[in-house]
Design a protein around this motif. Structure first.
Motif, mmCIF file in Angstrom:
data_model
loop_
_atom_site.group_PDB
_atom_site.id
_atom_site.type_symbol
_atom_site.label_atom_id
_atom_site.label_comp_id
_atom_site.label_asym_id
_atom_site.label_seq_id
_atom_site.Cartn_x
_atom_site.Cartn_y
_atom_site.Cartn_z
ATOM 1 N N TRP A 53 0.818 -1.224 0.000
ATOM 2 C CA TRP A 53 0.000 0.000 0.000
ATOM 3 C C TRP A 53 0.852 1.275 0.000
ATOM 4 C CZ3 TRP A 53 -4.693 -0.363 -1.566
ATOM 5 C CH2 TRP A 53 -5.580 0.700 -1.403
ATOM 6 N N ASP A 54 1.885 1.242 -0.815
ATOM 7 C CA ASP A 54 2.774 2.389 -0.947
ATOM 8 C C ASP A 54 3.372 2.352 -2.349
ATOM 9 O OD1 ASP A 54 4.697 4.357 -0.849
ATOM 10 O OD2 ASP A 54 5.400 3.838 1.162
ATOM 11 N N PHE A 55 3.034 3.324 -3.167
ATOM 12 C CA PHE A 55 3.473 3.317 -4.559
ATOM 13 C C PHE A 55 4.982 3.438 -4.684
ATOM 14 C CE2 PHE A 55 4.022 5.050 -8.879
ATOM 15 C CZ PHE A 55 3.290 4.091 -9.585
ATOM 16 N N ASP A 56 5.639 3.917 -3.628
ATOM 17 C CA ASP A 56 7.101 4.029 -3.665
ATOM 18 C C ASP A 56 7.780 2.658 -3.773
ATOM 19 O OD1 ASP A 56 6.950 6.755 -3.485
ATOM 20 O OD2 ASP A 56 7.183 6.811 -1.312
ATOM 21 N N TYR A 57 7.037 1.615 -3.477
ATOM 22 C CA TYR A 57 7.599 0.269 -3.526
ATOM 23 C C TYR A 57 7.367 -0.417 -4.875
ATOM 24 C CZ TYR A 57 8.481 0.118 1.532
ATOM 25 O OH TYR A 57 8.966 0.345 2.799
ATOM 26 N N TRP A 58 6.936 0.320 -5.897
ATOM 27 C CA TRP A 58 6.588 -0.322 -7.168
ATOM 28 C C TRP A 58 7.802 -1.003 -7.821
ATOM 29 C CZ3 TRP A 58 8.646 0.708 -11.980
ATOM 30 C CH2 TRP A 58 9.380 1.898 -12.127
ATOM 31 N N LYS A 59 8.984 -0.399 -7.653
ATOM 32 C CA LYS A 59 10.184 -1.021 -8.222
ATOM 33 C C LYS A 59 10.484 -2.350 -7.529
ATOM 34 C CE LYS A 59 12.482 3.249 -9.703
ATOM 35 N NZ LYS A 59 13.692 4.091 -9.552
ATOM 36 N N LEU A 60 10.283 -2.379 -6.215
ATOM 37 C CA LEU A 60 10.513 -3.600 -5.446
ATOM 38 C C LEU A 60 9.540 -4.698 -5.896
ATOM 39 C CD1 LEU A 60 12.333 -4.499 -3.021
ATOM 40 C CD2 LEU A 60 10.373 -4.044 -1.552
ATOM 41 N N ALA A 61 8.283 -4.318 -6.048
ATOM 42 C CA ALA A 61 7.262 -5.272 -6.495
ATOM 43 C C ALA A 61 7.561 -5.763 -7.904
ATOM 44 C CB ALA A 61 5.880 -4.628 -6.433
ATOM 45 N N LEU A 62 8.086 -4.885 -8.734
ATOM 46 C CA LEU A 62 8.414 -5.261 -10.107
ATOM 47 C C LEU A 62 9.578 -6.249 -10.135
ATOM 48 C CD1 LEU A 62 7.832 -4.830 -13.112
ATOM 49 C CD2 LEU A 62 9.475 -2.930 -13.083
ATOM 50 N N ILE A 63 10.592 -5.996 -9.303
ATOM 51 C CA ILE A 63 11.737 -6.914 -9.220
ATOM 52 C C ILE A 63 11.282 -8.299 -8.769
ATOM 53 C CG2 ILE A 63 13.869 -7.410 -7.953
ATOM 54 C CD1 ILE A 63 14.378 -4.391 -7.892
ATOM 55 N N ILE A 64 10.399 -8.314 -7.779
ATOM 56 C CA ILE A 64 9.881 -9.590 -7.278
ATOM 57 C C ILE A 64 9.088 -10.314 -8.363
ATOM 58 C CG2 ILE A 64 8.260 -10.631 -5.639
ATOM 59 C CD1 ILE A 64 9.091 -8.430 -3.653
ATOM 60 N N ALA A 65 8.268 -9.569 -9.098
ATOM 61 C CA ALA A 65 7.456 -10.178 -10.154
ATOM 62 C C ALA A 65 8.328 -10.748 -11.273
ATOM 63 C CB ALA A 65 6.480 -9.148 -10.708
ATOM 64 N N ILE A 66 9.339 -9.983 -11.684
ATOM 65 C CA ILE A 66 10.222 -10.457 -12.762
ATOM 66 C C ILE A 66 11.019 -11.681 -12.323
ATOM 67 C CG2 ILE A 66 12.237 -9.855 -14.161
ATOM 68 C CD1 ILE A 66 11.206 -6.968 -14.196
ATOM 69 N N SER A 67 11.546 -11.645 -11.100
ATOM 70 C CA SER A 67 12.300 -12.798 -10.584
ATOM 71 C C SER A 67 11.389 -14.009 -10.461
ATOM 72 C CB SER A 67 12.928 -12.464 -9.232
ATOM 73 O OG SER A 67 11.940 -12.278 -8.239
ATOM 74 N N HIS A 68 10.138 -13.752 -10.080
ATOM 75 C CA HIS A 68 9.167 -14.842 -9.957
ATOM 76 C C HIS A 68 8.940 -15.505 -11.315
ATOM 77 C CE1 HIS A 68 5.970 -16.564 -7.267
ATOM 78 N NE2 HIS A 68 5.594 -17.063 -8.439
ATOM 79 N N TYR A 69 8.897 -14.690 -12.339
ATOM 80 C CA TYR A 69 8.698 -15.186 -13.708
ATOM 81 C C TYR A 69 9.833 -16.137 -14.113
ATOM 82 C CZ TYR A 69 8.770 -15.160 -18.825
ATOM 83 O OH TYR A 69 8.821 -15.534 -20.142
#
Length: 232
Positions: A53-69
């Motif tokens: 619930w913090d848009f500042d973490y979007w890069k972190l979420a993106l890194i997690i999503a890409i690594s998950h892929y």
């Protein structure tokens, strides 16, 4: 710590609660071409962002999503290399958790890891390891002469007895650490009830004596280990 907990919760929701079995089957069949693979990754990104619930973490979420892929893709293409399908599953989950841990503590990864290492109770770790496979091997050696005189039940699951023994010793160790000795009695009673019909039907005195000796030896090893740990 809270950041890691939220990331872990997002992972559990995305990988287990919000991933239907048909998605898993479709991914295994179509691999990189599966539409559900990309929907699964997108879902992880969304769930992570919602929990943080913090848009500042979007890069972190993106890194997690890409690594998950890439981790999921590696699992899909390496599944066929393993006879035991549980192995790639647990490797996959371990890699995901490592990524979550690295993302949560990227600012002080070494310091946090050293802090956690300092909290480990090595006496407890040693006790847990000992009552598992080492104790199973020791019991196998001690009972080897008796087991050769027992007719094998081919209806039994492979290594079922070994794993039952490991689980029961871990429970006994836990109960001793918690100071709940009465629970050990309940565990012995429960095992006796489950074994009663088998022994009654087999009408094999040697088998009965073998199981009794094995049970007492297993509980004895776990109890001695627990007493040594609690007094160390």
């Amino acid at each position: 710590m809270m950041l890691f907990i939220k990331l872990l919760l997002a992972h559990l929701i995305g990988d287990f609660l919000l991933q239907p079995n048909r998605w898993v089957i479709h991914k295994e069949a179509n691999k990189i071409a599966s539409k559900y693979l990309y929907l699964h990754i997108l879902l992880h990104f969304v769930v992570t962002m919602v929990l943080l619930w913090d848009f500042d973490y979007w890069k972190l979420a993106l890194i997690i999503a890409i690594s998950h892929y890439f981790i999921d893709l590696g699992k899909l293409y390496s599944n066929s290399l393993f006879r035991n399908k549980a192995i790639p599953f647990f490797i996959d989950q371990l890699l995901h958790i490592i990524v979550l841990y690295a993302c949560a503590y990227y600012g002080n990864l070494i310091g946090q890891t050293m802090f956690l290492m300092a909290l480990i109770d090595w006496h407890l770790v040693t006790a847990i390891v000992f009552v598992s496979f080492p104790s199973a091997i020791i019991m196998g050696k001690l009972l080897e002469g008796m087991s050769n005189k027992i007719e094998l039940d081919h209806k039994s699951l492979p290594n079922a007895g070994k794993y039952i023994g490991i689980i029961e010793r871990l429970f006994v160790l836990l109960f001793i650490i918690l100071g709940r000795w009465e629970a050990i009695g309940l565990l012995i009673t429960a095992k006796s009830v489950f074994r009663f019909n088998d022994l009654k039907e087999s009408n094999n005195r040697k088998l009965t004596e073998y199981i009794l000796i094995g049970t007492l030896l297993s509980f004895g090893i776990a109890m001695i280990t627990g007493i040594i740990y609690t007094n160390s």
